[in-house]
Scaffold this motif. Structure first.
Motif, short mmCIF file in Angstrom:
data_model
loop_
_atom_site.label_atom_id
_atom_site.label_comp_id
_atom_site.label_asym_id
_atom_site.label_seq_id
_atom_site.Cartn_x
_atom_site.Cartn_y
_atom_site.Cartn_z
N ARG A 126 0.82 -1.21 0.00
CA ARG A 126 0.00 0.00 0.00
C ARG A 126 0.86 1.26 0.00
NH1 ARG A 126 -5.36 -1.33 3.59
NH2 ARG A 126 -5.96 -3.13 2.36
N THR A 127 1.97 1.22 0.70
CA THR A 127 2.88 2.36 0.70
C THR A 127 3.45 2.60 -0.70
OG1 THR A 127 3.45 1.95 3.00
CG2 THR A 127 4.97 3.32 1.74
N ALA A 128 3.88 1.54 -1.36
CA ALA A 128 4.43 1.66 -2.71
C ALA A 128 3.39 2.15 -3.70
CB ALA A 128 5.00 0.31 -3.16
N VAL A 129 2.16 1.64 -3.59
CA VAL A 129 1.09 2.08 -4.49
C VAL A 129 0.78 3.55 -4.25
CG1 VAL A 129 -1.39 1.83 -4.97
CG2 VAL A 129 0.06 -0.18 -4.84
N SER A 130 0.75 3.98 -3.01
CA SER A 130 0.45 5.38 -2.69
C SER A 130 1.53 6.31 -3.23
CB SER A 130 0.32 5.56 -1.18
OG SER A 130 -0.72 4.79 -0.68
N ILE A 131 2.78 5.96 -3.00
CA ILE A 131 3.88 6.81 -3.47
C ILE A 131 3.89 6.85 -5.00
CG2 ILE A 131 6.39 7.01 -3.60
CD1 ILE A 131 6.48 6.12 -0.68
N THR A 132 3.68 5.71 -5.63
CA THR A 132 3.63 5.67 -7.09
C THR A 132 2.50 6.53 -7.62
OG1 THR A 132 4.56 3.45 -7.06
CG2 THR A 132 3.47 4.14 -9.09
N ALA A 133 1.35 6.48 -6.98
CA ALA A 133 0.20 7.28 -7.41
C ALA A 133 0.48 8.77 -7.26
CB ALA A 133 -1.05 6.89 -6.63
N VAL A 134 1.09 9.16 -6.17
CA VAL A 134 1.38 10.58 -5.94
C VAL A 134 2.41 11.09 -6.95
CG1 VAL A 134 2.43 12.21 -4.33
CG2 VAL A 134 0.73 10.60 -3.53
N VAL A 135 3.49 10.35 -7.14
CA VAL A 135 4.53 10.78 -8.08
C VAL A 135 3.98 10.77 -9.51
CG1 VAL A 135 6.79 10.19 -9.05
CG2 VAL A 135 6.43 10.08 -6.59
N GLY A 136 3.21 9.75 -9.86
CA GLY A 136 2.62 9.70 -11.20
C GLY A 136 1.66 10.84 -11.45
N THR A 137 0.82 11.14 -10.46
CA THR A 137 -0.12 12.24 -10.61
C THR A 137 0.60 13.58 -10.72
OG1 THR A 137 -1.76 11.01 -9.34
CG2 THR A 137 -2.14 13.35 -9.59
N ALA A 138 1.63 13.78 -9.91
CA ALA A 138 2.40 15.02 -9.98
C ALA A 138 3.09 15.16 -11.34
CB ALA A 138 3.42 15.08 -8.86
N THR A 139 3.61 14.06 -11.84
CA THR A 139 4.29 14.08 -13.14
C THR A 139 3.31 14.41 -14.26
OG1 THR A 139 5.88 12.47 -12.34
CG2 THR A 139 5.72 12.74 -14.72
N ILE A 140 2.18 13.73 -14.28
CA ILE A 140 1.18 13.98 -15.32
C ILE A 140 0.61 15.39 -15.19
CG2 ILE A 140 -1.12 13.30 -16.15
CD1 ILE A 140 -0.31 10.40 -15.39
N GLY A 141 0.34 15.82 -13.96
CA GLY A 141 -0.18 17.17 -13.74
C GLY A 141 0.79 18.24 -14.20
N THR A 142 2.06 18.05 -13.92
CA THR A 142 3.06 19.01 -14.37
C THR A 142 3.22 18.97 -15.87
OG1 THR A 142 4.22 18.74 -12.27
CG2 THR A 142 5.45 19.77 -14.05
N TRP A 143 3.17 17.79 -16.44
CA TRP A 143 3.26 17.67 -17.89
C TRP A 143 2.11 18.43 -18.55
CZ3 TRP A 143 0.02 14.76 -21.30
CH2 TRP A 143 0.49 14.70 -22.62
#
Length: 124
Positions: free
Chosen positions: A92-109
């Motif tokens: 769950r920790t890995a999924v959460s961190i991946t989701a946050v980093v992925g969302t930040a990356t897509i949002g910034t893109w």
């Protein structure tokens, strides 16, 4: 399970809104010399750092509570009856961190698609 899914959706929503609200800041960074890729990587690293700090602080708070519960169980039952599901916790920790980093990356893109001069000159 449903509560965890709701929390994940709330975190993704918060990160997406934060990325959208930072359009002007990202435009100024690009005007100061950062490329679009560097801006996206910086945002991803920032999200990773914030997530890691959150995990560390959350783990410290949970450890305090679990140690108090363990001591209570030891006093009441004579033996500590506390099992931590490490595999589930780490997943769950890995999924959460991946989701946050992925969302930040897509949002910034998405936020950096517009010409930075147009965004920097725009009023908030």
């Amino acid at each position: 399970r449903l509560g965890g899914l709701y929390a994940l959706i709330a975190v993704i929503n918060a990160v997406a809104l934060a990325a959208a609200a930072r359009k002007r800041e990202l435009a100024v960074a690009r005007l100061s010399g950062l490329t679009r890729g560097q801006t996206i990587r910086t945002s991803a690293l920032e999200a990773l750092a914030v997530s890691a700090i959150g995990v560390i602080l959350g783990a410290a708070a949970a450890a305090c509570c679990l140690l108090a519960a363990r001591r209570g169980f030891l006093t009441l039952l004579g033996e500590p009856v506390l099992v931590i599901p490490w595999a589930t916790l780490l997943t769950r920790t890995a999924v959460s961190i991946t989701a946050v980093v992925g969302t930040a990356t897509i949002g910034t893109w998405l936020a950096t698609r517009t010409n930075p001069i147009t965004l920097a000159a725009a009023r908030e």
